[in-house]
Write a protein that holds these residues in place. Structure first.
Motif, short mmCIF file in Angstrom:
data_model
loop_
_atom_site.label_atom_id
_atom_site.label_comp_id
_atom_site.label_asym_id
_atom_site.label_seq_id
_atom_site.Cartn_x
_atom_site.Cartn_y
_atom_site.Cartn_z
N ALA A 229 0.81 -1.22 0.00
CA ALA A 229 0.00 0.00 0.00
C ALA A 229 0.84 1.27 0.00
O ALA A 229 0.67 2.15 -0.86
N LEU A 230 1.76 1.41 0.96
CA LEU A 230 2.52 2.66 1.06
C LEU A 230 3.48 2.87 -0.12
O LEU A 230 3.56 3.99 -0.64
N PRO A 231 4.21 1.84 -0.58
CA PRO A 231 5.01 2.07 -1.80
C PRO A 231 4.16 2.50 -2.99
O PRO A 231 4.59 3.35 -3.78
N GLU A 232 2.96 1.95 -3.09
CA GLU A 232 2.08 2.34 -4.19
C GLU A 232 1.62 3.80 -4.04
O GLU A 232 1.68 4.59 -4.99
N ILE A 233 1.20 4.17 -2.84
CA ILE A 233 0.75 5.54 -2.58
C ILE A 233 1.91 6.52 -2.77
O ILE A 233 1.73 7.60 -3.35
N ASN A 234 3.09 6.14 -2.30
CA ASN A 234 4.26 7.02 -2.37
C ASN A 234 5.00 6.93 -3.71
O ASN A 234 6.02 7.60 -3.90
N GLN A 235 4.49 6.09 -4.61
CA GLN A 235 5.08 5.92 -5.94
C GLN A 235 6.54 5.48 -5.85
O GLN A 235 7.40 5.89 -6.63
N ASP A 236 6.82 4.60 -4.90
CA ASP A 236 8.13 4.01 -4.75
C ASP A 236 8.13 2.70 -5.55
O ASP A 236 7.93 1.61 -5.01
N TRP A 237 8.33 2.83 -6.86
CA TRP A 237 8.14 1.68 -7.76
C TRP A 237 9.16 0.57 -7.55
O TRP A 237 8.78 -0.62 -7.62
N PRO A 238 10.44 0.85 -7.31
CA PRO A 238 11.36 -0.26 -7.02
C PRO A 238 10.94 -1.06 -5.78
O PRO A 238 11.02 -2.29 -5.78
N HIS A 265 6.43 -2.41 -12.86
CA HIS A 265 7.19 -2.44 -14.12
C HIS A 265 6.75 -1.33 -15.07
O HIS A 265 7.59 -0.68 -15.71
N GLU A 266 5.45 -1.12 -15.17
CA GLU A 266 4.95 -0.08 -16.07
C GLU A 266 5.49 1.29 -15.67
O GLU A 266 5.92 2.08 -16.53
N ASN A 267 5.48 1.57 -14.39
CA ASN A 267 5.95 2.87 -13.93
C ASN A 267 7.47 3.00 -13.96
O ASN A 267 8.00 4.11 -13.91
N LEU A 268 8.15 1.87 -14.06
CA LEU A 268 9.61 1.88 -14.26
C LEU A 268 9.96 1.83 -15.74
O LEU A 268 11.12 1.68 -16.10
N ASN A 269 8.92 1.97 -16.57
CA ASN A 269 9.07 1.98 -18.03
C ASN A 269 9.60 0.65 -18.57
O ASN A 269 10.24 0.60 -19.62
N LYS A 270 9.30 -0.43 -17.88
CA LYS A 270 9.61 -1.78 -18.37
C LYS A 270 8.32 -2.35 -18.95
O LYS A 270 7.67 -3.21 -18.35
N ILE A 271 7.95 -1.86 -20.12
CA ILE A 271 6.63 -2.10 -20.67
C ILE A 271 6.39 -3.57 -20.99
O ILE A 271 5.32 -4.12 -20.70
N GLU A 272 7.35 -4.24 -21.59
CA GLU A 272 7.16 -5.65 -21.93
C GLU A 272 7.01 -6.51 -20.67
O GLU A 272 6.18 -7.43 -20.62
N ASP A 273 7.79 -6.20 -19.63
CA ASP A 273 7.66 -6.91 -18.36
C ASP A 273 6.28 -6.65 -17.75
O ASP A 273 5.65 -7.55 -17.18
N ALA A 274 5.82 -5.39 -17.87
CA ALA A 274 4.51 -5.03 -17.35
C ALA A 274 3.41 -5.82 -18.06
O ALA A 274 2.50 -6.37 -17.43
N LYS A 275 3.49 -5.89 -19.39
CA LYS A 275 2.49 -6.63 -20.16
C LYS A 275 2.44 -8.10 -19.74
O LYS A 275 1.36 -8.67 -19.57
N ARG A 276 3.61 -8.71 -19.58
CA ARG A 276 3.65 -10.11 -19.17
C ARG A 276 2.99 -10.31 -17.80
O ARG A 276 2.24 -11.27 -17.59
N ALA A 277 3.26 -9.40 -16.88
CA ALA A 277 2.68 -9.51 -15.53
C ALA A 277 1.17 -9.31 -15.58
O ALA A 277 0.41 -10.07 -14.94
N TYR A 278 0.71 -8.30 -16.32
CA TYR A 278 -0.73 -8.06 -16.42
C TYR A 278 -1.45 -9.25 -17.06
O TYR A 278 -2.54 -9.65 -16.64
N LYS A 279 -0.84 -9.83 -18.11
CA LYS A 279 -1.46 -10.98 -18.78
C LYS A 279 -1.53 -12.20 -17.85
O LYS A 279 -2.52 -12.95 -17.87
N GLN A 280 -0.51 -12.38 -17.03
CA GLN A 280 -0.56 -13.46 -16.06
C GLN A 280 -1.63 -13.20 -15.01
O GLN A 280 -2.33 -14.12 -14.57
#
Length: 336
Positions: A229-238, A265-280
């Motif tokens: 929750a807090l990393p998401e709210i604080n935009q601490d993507w790593p 991953h999406e917010n770290l601009n790792k778009i392909e990794d983000a797509k794979r995670a969302y599809k899973q």
């Protein structure tokens, strides 16, 4: 409580909820009570509760940690508590009174809630004598120890611990319990399904009720749905990526965990990794509209109109209001 007070409380419901059946919401309002008690320093503590059966009120245990003689109140009327059944770890207490003259709430089910589903939070925020109602939507649910914890954006404040979260038919879904700190907060409610085990707990007659709840654990020992929750709210993507991966390692079939990893991953601009995670995430739960929504956004960014349309249709089949939000954000319709 006079009917005009209850109808006045209805005016605080958000505009998009005004089409509700007022009689059902009025009935739900009448099941919410205030709980009071003097604390160790002589001050007055208060919380909320919901009548769940004859002479029985369900609330949070943490509101009883500093009082030896709590009571239930409605307006100027008070009702003595004769005993309590306490599930300290799950932070739920079931109070027993004599001759409590209020009808019980209609019991709902939190198991099949969907993201975006409208809900109502009803409680005595800030100790006001009439229950206040706030409207919102389910943001997510998290399976945990035999129930589904509800996260919503229907706010509750100090004094509303132990209050009720209801569906738009006035059915009790859970008990409002804790939130993240700060102005941008996540609000969590405990599932009504835990009432069944609460009713089997030993009967006690002594207050205060002490004991740590699961949501009060040290950060590293909290459930993963709380750790993110807090990393998401604080935009601490790593940090979010780190916790999401640990969540997946512990529970690889959890759709929410894969969504959180995709978001990081999406917010770290790792778009392909983000797509794979969302599809899973969607492979594990085809109704995960959060992942569908983000895949649609990625499709727009990459010029994939077919993907945009497919995601819109998939969301519309689950929740038409979310599909409208999607269309407005992406500037397309089902034929885009």
């Amino acid at each position: 409580m006079p009917r005009f007070i209850l109808f006045a409380a209805l005016l605080s419901i958000a505009q998009n909820a005004l089409a509700l059946d007022q009689q059902k919401i009025l009935s739900a309002l009448q099941t919410v009570v205030m709980i009071r008690g003097y604390n160790d320093t002589g001050g007055l503590s208060y919380g909320s509760g919901v009548v769940v059966s004859e002479n029985k009120v369900m609330t949070n245990c943490h509101i009883f940690r500093n009082t030896k003689q709590p009571w239930v109140a409605r307006g100027e009327d008070t009702y003595n508590i004769t005993s309590v059944q306490a599930d300290r770890w799950h932070d739920l207490c079931l109070l027993t009174m004599l001759d409590l003259p209020f009808k019980a709430a209609v019991i709902g089910n939190a198991t099949n809630l969907k993201r975006g589903q409208e809900i109502l939070s009803i409680g005595h925020s800030n100790g006001v004598p009439a229950p206040l109602t706030s409207a919102g939507a389910v943001k997510s649910t998290y399976q945990y120890e035999g129930g589904h914890i509800i996260r919503s954006n229907a706010p509750f404040r100090m004094g509303a611990s132990g209050s009720g979260i209801f569906d738009t038919e006035g059915r009790l879904l859970g008990i409002n319990t804790f939130k993240t700190p700060g102005k941008v907060a996540y609000f969590y409610s405990l599932p009504i399904e835990w009432l069944a085990s609460l009713e089997k707990m030993p009967v006690e007659t002594a207050f205060p009720i002490v004991g740590k709840a699961f949501w009060e654990e040290d950060d590293n020992n909290k459930p993963f749905f709380m750790q993110i929750a807090l990393p998401e709210i604080n935009q601490d993507w790593p940090k979010l990526a780190e916790i999401a991966q640990k969540w997946i390692d512990a529970d690889p079939n959890n759709s929410n965990a894969w969504y959180e990893l995709g978001s990081a991953h999406e917010n770290l601009n790792k778009i392909e990794d983000a797509k794979r995670a969302y599809k899973q995430s969607i492979a594990l739960d085809a109704t995960n509209t959060d992942s569908l929504f983000r895949l649609g956004v990625i499709a727009q960014l990459t010029g994939d109109k077919t993907g945009m349309r497919d995601m819109n249709i998939a969301i519309a089949n689950i929740n038409k209001d979310l599909a409208l939000e999607y269309s407005q954000l992406l500037g397309c319709d089902l034929q885009c």
